[in-house]
Every structure is written in structure tokens, then in C-alpha cells.
Design a protein around this motif. Structure first.
Motif, PDB file in Angstrom:
ATOM      1  N   THR A  11      25.063  21.901 -29.040  1.00 43.49           N
ATOM      2  CA  THR A  11      25.361  22.080 -27.626  1.00 43.49           C
ATOM      3  C   THR A  11      26.134  20.882 -27.097  1.00 43.49           C
ATOM      4  O   THR A  11      25.705  19.743 -27.248  1.00 43.49           O
ATOM      5  N   ALA A  15      27.649  21.105 -21.322  1.00 43.20           N
ATOM      6  CA  ALA A  15      26.917  22.322 -20.971  1.00 43.20           C
ATOM      7  C   ALA A  15      25.539  21.996 -20.407  1.00 43.20           C
ATOM      8  O   ALA A  15      24.881  22.871 -19.849  1.00 43.20           O
ATOM      9  N   GLN A  24      17.363  22.682 -20.242  1.00 43.40           N
ATOM     10  CA  GLN A  24      18.239  22.243 -21.334  1.00 43.40           C
ATOM     11  C   GLN A  24      17.935  23.025 -22.602  1.00 43.40           C
ATOM     12  O   GLN A  24      18.851  23.428 -23.326  1.00 43.40           O
ATOM     13  N   VAL A  27      19.562  26.387 -22.449  1.00 45.27           N
ATOM     14  CA  VAL A  27      21.003  26.304 -22.711  1.00 45.27           C
ATOM     15  C   VAL A  27      21.252  26.174 -24.216  1.00 45.27           C
ATOM     16  O   VAL A  27      22.155  26.792 -24.765  1.00 45.27           O
ATOM     17  N   ARG A  28      20.423  25.371 -24.881  1.00 44.01           N
ATOM     18  CA  ARG A  28      20.601  25.168 -26.329  1.00 44.01           C
ATOM     19  C   ARG A  28      20.346  26.431 -27.142  1.00 44.01           C
ATOM     20  O   ARG A  28      20.843  26.568 -28.263  1.00 44.01           O
ATOM     21  N   ALA A  31      23.121  28.630 -28.980  1.00 47.53           N
ATOM     22  CA  ALA A  31      23.617  28.383 -30.334  1.00 47.53           C
ATOM     23  C   ALA A  31      23.209  29.516 -31.288  1.00 47.53           C
ATOM     24  O   ALA A  31      23.968  29.871 -32.191  1.00 47.53           O
TER      25      ALA A  31
END
Length: 153
Positions: A11, A15, A24, A27-28, A31
């Protein structure tokens, strides 16, 4: 054949526009979606390219694969409720607009206040104030220092 996993898609700090570890982590997780899409496209390319007979056919296959990935990414962006952070309005359209078609495709370097979690717009100073540093904020501040040092020499 190499297995495509989420580990191959780190990441970007840009982002990570929040200081909240749980957000967070969310968001990761993207992947994993990237890895699945990459594996699918790889498999299609391996099968399709093996059957092509000339350069023109191979180029057409690659263009089609690129368009399919672009459409996949746009579709995900269109379903999103927006991105984390403050400032520039979210637009899924940017995921299918070529860089060459945009006259506003740039990022500021240095301490970008809108990348601080919880920052608020201060009208008189025309800046974002307050908030907590995020990986995105820290990355842009570092990039700004590096760019200034490069131009100073």
C-alpha cells in the motif's frame, strides 16, 4: 509459475490518509483484490498470447487486457463512497481517464495540510489547519524536502 499474492501489492503511503490503524488496515486489504485481479489477467494473457500468431494480435490482446483492468478499477471506484481524507473531491472517473487527457494531473509536494486526519479549512489563510499526521502527509512532506534539496544543489 509465481503465485500472485497481496504481498506483491504494498500500500502506498499516499493511500493512507487516516491516522486510525483500523481504517489503515481496511485500506491495506485492497491489496488482496489487486492480487486476485492480477492473477486473473495473468492467466488470461498466458492462454491468449500462446494462441496469437503475430505482433498485431499480441498488441490487441495487451490492449484488451489493459482496458479490462481499467474497467475493473473504475467499477470498484464507482462503488466506493469516497476516499479517506479531506480536500479534493472524489471522482471515480479519474481511474479511466488517461494521464495525457488531464490538465490537472499533479500533486503538491511538501506539507499538504488536507492529508492530515481531521484537518479543517481555514478560509482567511487558504490552508488546512490542525489534524493528526498520516502516512500520506508524512510522505508528501518527505518528498517535498527531497525535491527542495535536489533543486537547491
Amino acid at each position: 509459475m509465481t503465485t500472485i499474492t497481496a504481498d506483491l501489492f504494498p500500500t502506498s503511503p499516499l493511500a493512507l490518509r487516516t491516522a486510525d490503524p483500523a481504517k489503515q488496515a481496511r485500506v491495506r486489504l485492497f491489496a488482496a483484490e489487486q492480487a486476485m485481479a492480477a492473477a486473473t489477467v495473468r492467466d488470461i494473457l498466458l492462454k491468449t498470447l500462446a494462441a496469437t500468431r503475430n505482433l498485431a494480435e499480441r498488441q490487441a490482446v495487451m490492449r484488451t487486457a489493459h482496458q479490462e483492468v481499467t474497467t475493473w478499477r473504475y467499477t470498484l471506484a464507482a462503488r466506493a463512497t469516497g476516499r479517506l481524507g479531506t480536500g479534493i473531491a472524489y471522482s471515480a472517473e479519474r481511474f479511466r481517464t488517461p494521464i495525457t487527457a488531464s490538465t490537472t494531473n499533479y500533486d503538491r509536494l511538501g506539507p499538504v495540510g488536507r492529508l492530515r486526519d481531521g484537518a479543517t479549512w481555514d478560509g482567511p489563510s487558504h490552508t488546512y489547519r490542525g489534524g493528526t499526521a498520516t502516512p500520506a502527509y508524512d510522505a508528501m512532506a518527505t518528498y517535498g524536502k527531497e525535491a527542495a534539496a535536489r533543486f537547491a544543489s
